[in-house]
Design a protein around this motif. Structure first.
Motif, PDB file in Angstrom:
ATOM      1  N   GLY A  38       0.774  -1.324   0.073  1.00 33.33           N
ATOM      2  CA  GLY A  38       0.093  -0.137  -0.100  1.00 33.33           C
ATOM      3  C   GLY A  38       0.824   1.401   0.068  1.00 33.33           C
ATOM      4  N   MET A  39       2.166   0.996   0.598  1.00 35.64           N
ATOM      5  CA  MET A  39       2.797   2.406   0.683  1.00 35.64           C
ATOM      6  C   MET A  39       3.414   2.871  -0.659  1.00 35.64           C
ATOM      7  N   GLN A  40       3.606   1.646  -1.394  1.00 36.23           N
ATOM      8  CA  GLN A  40       4.346   2.266  -2.815  1.00 36.23           C
ATOM      9  C   GLN A  40       4.076   3.446  -3.338  1.00 36.23           C
TER      10      GLN A  40
ATOM     11  N   LEU B  26       0.106  -7.026  -5.850  1.00 38.26           N
ATOM     12  CA  LEU B  26       0.282  -8.220  -6.363  1.00 38.26           C
ATOM     13  C   LEU B  26       1.857  -8.508  -6.306  1.00 38.26           C
ATOM     14  N   ARG B  27       2.104  -9.858  -5.725  1.00 42.67           N
ATOM     15  CA  ARG B  27       3.306 -10.330  -5.414  1.00 42.67           C
ATOM     16  C   ARG B  27       3.610 -11.475  -6.065  1.00 42.67           C
ATOM     17  N   THR B  28       4.834 -11.631  -6.711  1.00 42.57           N
ATOM     18  CA  THR B  28       5.078 -12.917  -7.698  1.00 42.57           C
ATOM     19  C   THR B  28       6.197 -13.671  -7.174  1.00 42.57           C
TER      20      THR B  28
ATOM     21  N   GLN C  37      -5.352  -7.828  -1.244  1.00 40.49           N
ATOM     22  CA  GLN C  37      -5.726  -6.391  -1.098  1.00 40.49           C
ATOM     23  C   GLN C  37      -5.363  -6.247   0.311  1.00 40.49           C
ATOM     24  N   MET C  38      -4.620  -4.921   0.449  1.00 39.81           N
ATOM     25  CA  MET C  38      -4.183  -4.659   1.728  1.00 39.81           C
ATOM     26  C   MET C  38      -4.817  -3.137   2.213  1.00 39.81           C
ATOM     27  N   LEU C  39      -5.159  -3.499   3.552  1.00 37.02           N
ATOM     28  CA  LEU C  39      -5.821  -2.343   4.172  1.00 37.02           C
ATOM     29  C   LEU C  39      -4.718  -1.618   4.761  1.00 37.02           C
TER      30      LEU C  39
ATOM     31  N   PHE D 233      12.503  -5.479   9.959  1.00 38.35           N
ATOM     32  CA  PHE D 233      13.019  -4.113   9.546  1.00 38.35           C
ATOM     33  C   PHE D 233      12.284  -3.974   8.084  1.00 38.35           C
ATOM     34  N   TRP D 234      11.442  -3.121   7.721  1.00 40.18           N
ATOM     35  CA  TRP D 234      10.572  -3.457   6.423  1.00 40.18           C
ATOM     36  C   TRP D 234      11.114  -2.313   5.382  1.00 40.18           C
ATOM     37  N   ILE D 235      11.260  -2.889   4.283  1.00 38.88           N
ATOM     38  CA  ILE D 235      11.571  -2.039   3.050  1.00 38.88           C
ATOM     39  C   ILE D 235      10.967  -2.558   1.906  1.00 38.88           C
TER      40      ILE D 235
ATOM     41  N   TRP E  23      -0.933  -8.304  10.319  1.00 38.13           N
ATOM     42  CA  TRP E  23      -0.967  -6.652  10.282  1.00 38.13           C
ATOM     43  C   TRP E  23       0.542  -6.382  10.689  1.00 38.13           C
ATOM     44  N   ASN E  24       0.994  -5.307  10.049  1.00 36.59           N
ATOM     45  CA  ASN E  24       2.484  -4.938  10.008  1.00 36.59           C
ATOM     46  C   ASN E  24       2.351  -3.349  10.153  1.00 36.59           C
ATOM     47  N   ASP E  25       3.012  -3.059  11.425  1.00 35.54           N
ATOM     48  CA  ASP E  25       3.019  -1.429  11.394  1.00 35.54           C
ATOM     49  C   ASP E  25       4.524  -0.987  11.447  1.00 35.54           C
TER      50      ASP E  25
ATOM     51  N   VAL F  40       4.023   6.641   9.608  1.00 35.06           N
ATOM     52  CA  VAL F  40       3.748   5.430  10.036  1.00 35.06           C
ATOM     53  C   VAL F  40       3.158   4.834   8.552  1.00 35.06           C
ATOM     54  N   ASP F  41       3.644   3.446   8.450  1.00 32.53           N
ATOM     55  CA  ASP F  41       3.060   2.787   7.404  1.00 32.53           C
ATOM     56  C   ASP F  41       2.560   1.388   7.817  1.00 32.53           C
ATOM     57  N   THR F  42       1.102   1.249   7.742  1.00 30.08           N
ATOM     58  CA  THR F  42       0.691  -0.110   8.176  1.00 30.08           C
ATOM     59  C   THR F  42       0.185  -0.801   7.047  1.00 30.08           C
ATOM     60  N   GLY F  43      -0.082  -2.102   7.220  1.00 31.29           N
ATOM     61  CA  GLY F  43      -0.617  -2.885   6.153  1.00 31.29           C
ATOM     62  C   GLY F  43      -1.192  -4.142   6.784  1.00 31.29           C
ATOM     63  N   MET F  44      -2.613  -4.283   6.508  1.00 33.19           N
ATOM     64  CA  MET F  44      -3.378  -5.329   7.129  1.00 33.19           C
ATOM     65  C   MET F  44      -3.621  -6.328   5.929  1.00 33.19           C
TER      66      MET F  44
HETATM   67  N1  SER Z   1       4.449  -1.900   3.890  1.00 36.11           N
HETATM   68  C1  SER Z   1       4.152  -2.802   4.932  1.00 36.11           C
HETATM   69  C2  SER Z   1       4.121  -4.200   4.595  1.00 36.11           C
HETATM   70  O1  SER Z   1       3.829  -4.410   3.105  1.00 36.11           O
HETATM   71  C3  SER Z   1       3.129  -2.463   5.750  1.00 36.11           C
HETATM   72  O2  SER Z   1       2.116  -2.023   4.819  1.00 36.11           O
HETATM   73  O3  SER Z   1       3.883  -5.140   5.130  1.00 36.11           O
END
Ligand code: SER
Length: 582
Positions: free
Chosen positions: A41-43, A67-69, A85-87, A160-162, A199-201, A222-226
């Motif tokens: 969602g952050m992209q 979409l991830r391959t 789908q990411m909330l 550590f998320w990137i 969920w990932n914050d 903050v970037d979260t994804g559920m």
């Molecule tokens: N960007 C993080 C992830 O994809 C949180 O949304 O997990």
């Protein structure tokens, strides 16, 4: 709870916390060649995470198509999907850990919200490294909310998320739900698969550069994804999202086609359901791509061909992809109107690709069977399957793995390169003589074509790009993506725009540069065409810039008067203009 209700709850919750709800961005990032598809969602928000003010504020939330391959071989298990789908909720330099964690907890456990018992939850926090300290603050916040010590694990690089290799990044805290039988064990073990991450914050306060260094960003985000799929499954007490309203209607359509039941053929049916959903979203996207042998088009082709193969495997003997796609359009069209709007293109392309592969699959499988009798497959074998029967390399590898033999991938790639080289030489030869001739009138029309390309974007839509072009001494012909017929007024406007530029007497210049530089400058290129590392770009004043081998006039005044003679359709979503210069 169904998917719609979950999405609504999430968005309502974050609205109540002052967030603006933004629409899902396109699945296919049009101006970012570094990623094939949106994977998080952050992209689409990267510019805003790095300091550009967002037009609707500092607190955002949405449901984003992703979409991830990378997880291709995991598809069919309980928790992985190609399209998902990411909330998400974001703070762009506004709130930070305290609010983010507090709200995550409130949404998960609140009676009005998901009402998940704390006894079923566990979390991870970042253990720290040289550049970023151990996340004691998040630990303390979770403790203060009532998460017991044994349910909080300090974790290394997984926390550590990137997105990819460089860009905004940061330590994260992930929330897990216990899906096992009975009570959850007192002590949380993040490697136990019965604990499913939902969920990932991410506390996106850093930036990673190409040299690997990590430095603080201008602002703390903050970037979260559920994960919608996973969360929906657990809320309904299902092992997997395939058994929720997100997938089950598709599976119910696969069953009668194959004459088998889901429980008998669980994995193939899950793969088919997953892939058809992904294919519909790629073909239905605002920036849709079509099946091809490169990049995004190749991923799409692999998805469709894999559907066809698995279909055959479970006994389907008629064309079926369009019927499944109709279910996807029906189920998803309210939330994502683009799939409904583009349904004709989706069905046409699926049908074409399925028919094409249908014709060769059976023979190819027989050929593969013969090859496999002799043990491992050579590169030439795999290339033959690719070239003559349309088997993507990955499909051959999968077939081989089922027989416990190997494929010489290096050998395949060498064959592939050899072939590409041959066709490149062919294409260059063709290009040199590509314009019917290099007579003055053809050259004038060639430059006019560049102006037309730009004028269409200016007058009709910035999303228009060239899909093909052909010039003879009699006329120019230009194909481009556009969904509908142009009105006579629009045709006139486009024509006037080209003539306006012709009369501006702009000079035309050719510059050689690296492919990357040309992309960075935003030079137009033809969809689906592979360009070499060094390219030539033609600039018409500062009006148009385009990858092109020439030749062109020196100044637009040489073109004369431009006139559109015809506007018609060539394929779903593709229009054709014929024009002359006088
Ligand atoms: N960007 C993080 C992830 O994809 C949180 O949304 O997990």
């Amino acid at each position: 709870m169904n998917a719609k209700q979950l999405i609504q709850k999430y968005l309502d919750f974050f609205k109540s916390k002052g967030h603006a709800i933004i629409p899902s961005a396109s699945l296919i990032p049009a101006n970012d060649a570094s990623v094939l598809f949106n994977t998080a969602g952050m992209q689409p928000l990267v510019p805003y995470l790095t300091g550009t003010p967002h037009p609707v504020g500092k607190r955002l939330a949405n449901v984003q198509k992703c979409l991830r391959t990378v997880d291709f071989e995991n598809i069919g298990d309980d928790t992985h999907h190609t399209f998902f789908q990411m909330l998400g909720n974001w703070s762009l330099g506004d709130y930070f850990k305290k609010e983010a964690i507090g709200w995550s907890f409130e949404f998960l456990t609140g009676k009005k919200w998901l009402n998940i018992p704390v006894a079923k939850l566990a979390v991870t926090v970042y253990q720290g490294d040289k550049a970023v300290p151990r996340d004691e603050e998040s630990y303390a916040l979770w403790r203060s909310l009532g998460i017991p010590e044994e349910r909080i694990a300090f974790v290394g690089k997984d926390n550590f998320w990137i997105a990819g290799e460089t860009g905004p990044c940061g330590p994260s805290t992930e929330m897990f739900f216990w899906t096992g039988e009975g009570k959850a064990p007192a002590r949380f073990d993040s490697d136990d698969h019965r604990w499913v991450e939902i969920w990932n914050d991410v506390f996106m306060a850093y930036n990673k550069k190409e040299d690997g260094t990590v430095t603080p960003l201008k602002q703390k985000n903050v970037d979260t994804g559920m994960g919608l799929e996973r969360t929906l499954a657990i809320l309904n007490g299902k092992k997997s999202a395939y058994e929720t309203d997100l997938f089950f209607p598709i599976i119910q359509k696969i069953e009668p086609f194959s004459g088998k039941k889901y429980l008998q053929e669980q994995r193939p049916m899950r793969i088919i359901a997953d892939h058809i959903r992904a294919a519909v979203f790629i073909l239905g996207d605002e920036n849709a791509v079509l099946p091809s042998n490169v990049d995004r088009g190749y991923i799409l082709r692999r998805l469709i061909r894999r559907i066809v193969r698995y279909g055959k495997m479970i006994g389907i003997s008629t064309l079926f992809t369009v019927e499944l796609a109709k279910i996807v359009v029906q189920e998803y069209g309210d939330l994502y109107p683009e799939v409904r709007q583009n349904k004709e293109r989706i069905y046409d392309e699926l049908r074409k690709e399925e028919e094409k592969f249908e014709r060769t699959l059976e023979k190819g499988l027989r050929e593969f069977g013969q090859m496999a009798k002799h043990g491992d497959l050579s590169g030439t074998d795999a290339f033959l399957l690719f070239q003559s029967y349309g088997f993507p390399l990955e499909m051959t590898e999968e077939l081989a793995a089922e027989k416990e033999i190997k494929v010489n991938v290096k050998g395949f790639l060498a064959e592939y390169e050899k072939h590409k080289e041959l066709s490149r030489i062919g294409a260059e030869k063709k290009f040199k003589g590509g314009l019917a001739d290099a007579s003055p009138v053809v050259i004038r029309m060639h430059t006019a074509t560049h102006l037309l390309n730009e004028a269409l974007r200016k007058v009709l839509s910035p999303d228009i790009h060239q899909r093909g072009s052909n010039i003879t001494p009699e006329r120019l012909r230009f194909d481009f993506n556009f969904e509908r017929k142009l009105t006579p007024e629009e045709v006139k406007k486009v024509e006037d725009e080209v003539n306006r530029v012709i009369r501006a007497h702009l000079s035309v210049k050719r510059v050689e540069m690296s492919h990357d530089e040309a992309v960075r400058l935003g030079a137009e290129m033809e969809f689906g065409v592979k360009y070499p590392a060094r390219v030539s770009v033609y600039f018409v004043g500062d009006y148009s810039k385009e990858f092109c081998g020439g030749p062109h006039v020196n100044n637009t005044k040489e073109i004369g008067h431009f006139k559109i003679t015809k506007e018609e359709s060539v394929a779903a979503g593709v229009r054709r203009i014929k024009a002359v210069v006088e």
